[in-house]
Motif scaffolding. Structure first.
Motif, PDB file in Angstrom:
ATOM      1  N   ARG A   7       0.827  -1.203   0.000  1.00 39.95           N
ATOM      2  CA  ARG A   7       0.000   0.000   0.000  1.00 39.95           C
ATOM      3  C   ARG A   7       0.863   1.255   0.000  1.00 39.95           C
ATOM      4  O   ARG A   7       1.656   1.490   0.904  1.00 39.95           O
ATOM      5  N   ASP A   8       0.708   2.061  -1.063  1.00 40.68           N
ATOM      6  CA  ASP A   8       1.307   3.407  -1.153  1.00 40.68           C
ATOM      7  C   ASP A   8       2.813   3.391  -0.895  1.00 40.68           C
ATOM      8  O   ASP A   8       3.352   4.267  -0.204  1.00 40.68           O
ATOM      9  N   ASN A  23       0.649   0.297  -5.298  1.00 39.19           N
ATOM     10  CA  ASN A  23      -0.399  -0.468  -4.616  1.00 39.19           C
ATOM     11  C   ASN A  23      -0.575  -1.780  -5.362  1.00 39.19           C
ATOM     12  O   ASN A  23      -0.803  -1.800  -6.580  1.00 39.19           O
ATOM     13  N   LEU A  24      -0.467  -2.872  -4.607  1.00 39.45           N
ATOM     14  CA  LEU A  24      -0.499  -4.189  -5.243  1.00 39.45           C
ATOM     15  C   LEU A  24      -1.044  -5.209  -4.254  1.00 39.45           C
ATOM     16  O   LEU A  24      -0.658  -5.213  -3.082  1.00 39.45           O
ATOM     17  N   THR A  25      -1.950  -6.054  -4.723  1.00 35.55           N
ATOM     18  CA  THR A  25      -2.506  -7.123  -3.898  1.00 35.55           C
ATOM     19  C   THR A  25      -2.258  -8.458  -4.578  1.00 35.55           C
ATOM     20  O   THR A  25      -2.557  -8.618  -5.764  1.00 35.55           O
ATOM     21  N   ILE A  26      -1.680  -9.408  -3.830  1.00 36.48           N
ATOM     22  CA  ILE A  26      -1.427 -10.747  -4.346  1.00 36.48           C
ATOM     23  C   ILE A  26      -2.369 -11.713  -3.659  1.00 36.48           C
ATOM     24  O   ILE A  26      -2.401 -11.809  -2.433  1.00 36.48           O
ATOM     25  N   THR A  59       3.165   0.802   3.292  1.00 37.46           N
ATOM     26  CA  THR A  59       2.885  -0.334   4.166  1.00 37.46           C
ATOM     27  C   THR A  59       2.939  -1.618   3.357  1.00 37.46           C
ATOM     28  O   THR A  59       2.470  -1.661   2.215  1.00 37.46           O
ATOM     29  N   VAL A  60       3.521  -2.655   3.953  1.00 35.02           N
ATOM     30  CA  VAL A  60       3.515  -3.990   3.347  1.00 35.02           C
ATOM     31  C   VAL A  60       3.041  -4.976   4.400  1.00 35.02           C
ATOM     32  O   VAL A  60       3.624  -5.064   5.487  1.00 35.02           O
ATOM     33  N   SER A 216       1.099 -17.360 -15.642  1.00 34.01           N
ATOM     34  CA  SER A 216       0.443 -16.375 -14.782  1.00 34.01           C
ATOM     35  C   SER A 216      -1.071 -16.522 -14.703  1.00 34.01           C
ATOM     36  O   SER A 216      -1.749 -16.707 -15.716  1.00 34.01           O
ATOM     37  N   ASN A 217      -1.587 -16.406 -13.492  1.00 31.21           N
ATOM     38  CA  ASN A 217      -3.020 -16.194 -13.291  1.00 31.21           C
ATOM     39  C   ASN A 217      -3.362 -14.712 -13.432  1.00 31.21           C
ATOM     40  O   ASN A 217      -4.455 -14.350 -13.865  1.00 31.21           O
ATOM     41  N   TYR A 218      -2.391 -13.865 -13.040  1.00 33.77           N
ATOM     42  CA  TYR A 218      -2.623 -12.423 -13.023  1.00 33.77           C
ATOM     43  C   TYR A 218      -1.289 -11.730 -13.264  1.00 33.77           C
ATOM     44  O   TYR A 218      -0.238 -12.236 -12.874  1.00 33.77           O
TER      45      TYR A 218
END
Length: 253
Positions: A7-8, A23-26, A59-60, A216-218
């Protein structure tokens, strides 16, 4: 369910913005590729995730727990392992000894010599090492000194070291770099088998688009330190921002 949330996150080197508000969500259980031109910030982001770099802000969270501020070995013990572009193995030891050391570390929480070790207490770790070598296709070479392996087999050995520690996530930095096509195809099959076996999420940084689109799925695309596109492989292949970024000729990372 998200296993890793970024996040950020921003990181500057002097006046150069290596990462800007990333910003990245796994999602847990997926193979998520991170691609982009040279100089896009991919290696910087990986170094932040494993504790080699501290971002300026952001933040991670890994499995809901903060990562930033922890030492690399602490992050590894949380279940996040990185396979480096140059294999990090014990060159003077046999293939089996390499993986057995990792199995001991998983059991004991670190790489420490145990004066009370007995053959009986060591057996579960040796068995795990053999099982892991079988999984990556190196069991027949278990007695070979690691420095004598081919480049492709050294990469597989490093993966075995990581897998023996039973991680929840593997970060793979250019897993097929410098490999011949046959080794690349074998690595694709290996990573797919590991994923199919279940329990491990993968984040892959890779320039070979055949590898990326095969696994890859994403996919998330970085350019100039920012995420410019995300989606499943079919959404990324012809994405105009992705095409523009790759034709933009950014500098080497």
């Amino acid at each position: 369910m998200a296993i890793l949330e970024i996040r950020d996150v921003s990181k500057n080197f002097g006046g150069l913005a290596a990462l800007g508000d990333v910003n990245l969500t796994i999602e847990e259980g997926t193979i998520h590729s991170l691609i982009g031109p040279n100089g896009a910030g991919k290696s910087t982001l990986l170094n932040v995730l494993v504790g080699l770099l501290e971002p300026d802000v952001g933040t991670v969270l890994f499995k809901g727990e903060p990562v930033l501020g922890k030492a690399p070995h602490e992050i590894n013990q949380m279940g996040l392992a990185r396979v480096f572009q140059t294999p990090a193995i014990f060159d003077d030891m046999s293939v089996l000894e390499n993986v057995a050391i990792a199995a001991y570390a998983a059991r004991d929480g670190g790489y420490a010599f145990n004066v009370f070790e007995t053959p009986a207490s060591a057996k579960p770790c040796i068995d795990l090492a053999k099982e892991t070598l079988n999984d990556v296709g190196l069991f027949e070479q278990r007695k070979v000194i690691a420095s004598h392996l081919s480049r492709g087999d050294k990469r597989r050995l490093e993966m075995a070291l990581c897998l023996a520690r039973k991680p929840d996530m593997l970060l793979l930095d250019e897993p097929t770099a410098g490999m011949a096509r046959a080794d690349t195809e074998n690595t694709i099959k290996l990573l797919q088998r590991i994923s199919d076996k279940g329990g491990i999420t993968m984040v892959i940084v890779e320039h070979d688009m055949n590898v990326v689109f095969s696994l890859s799925n994403y996919i998330s695309v970085l350019a100039q330190g920012r995420i410019i596109a995300e989606g499943v492989p079919d959404e990324i292949k012809g994405h105009p921002k992705v095409i523009e970024a790759y034709l933009g000729g950014e500098t080497e990372e």
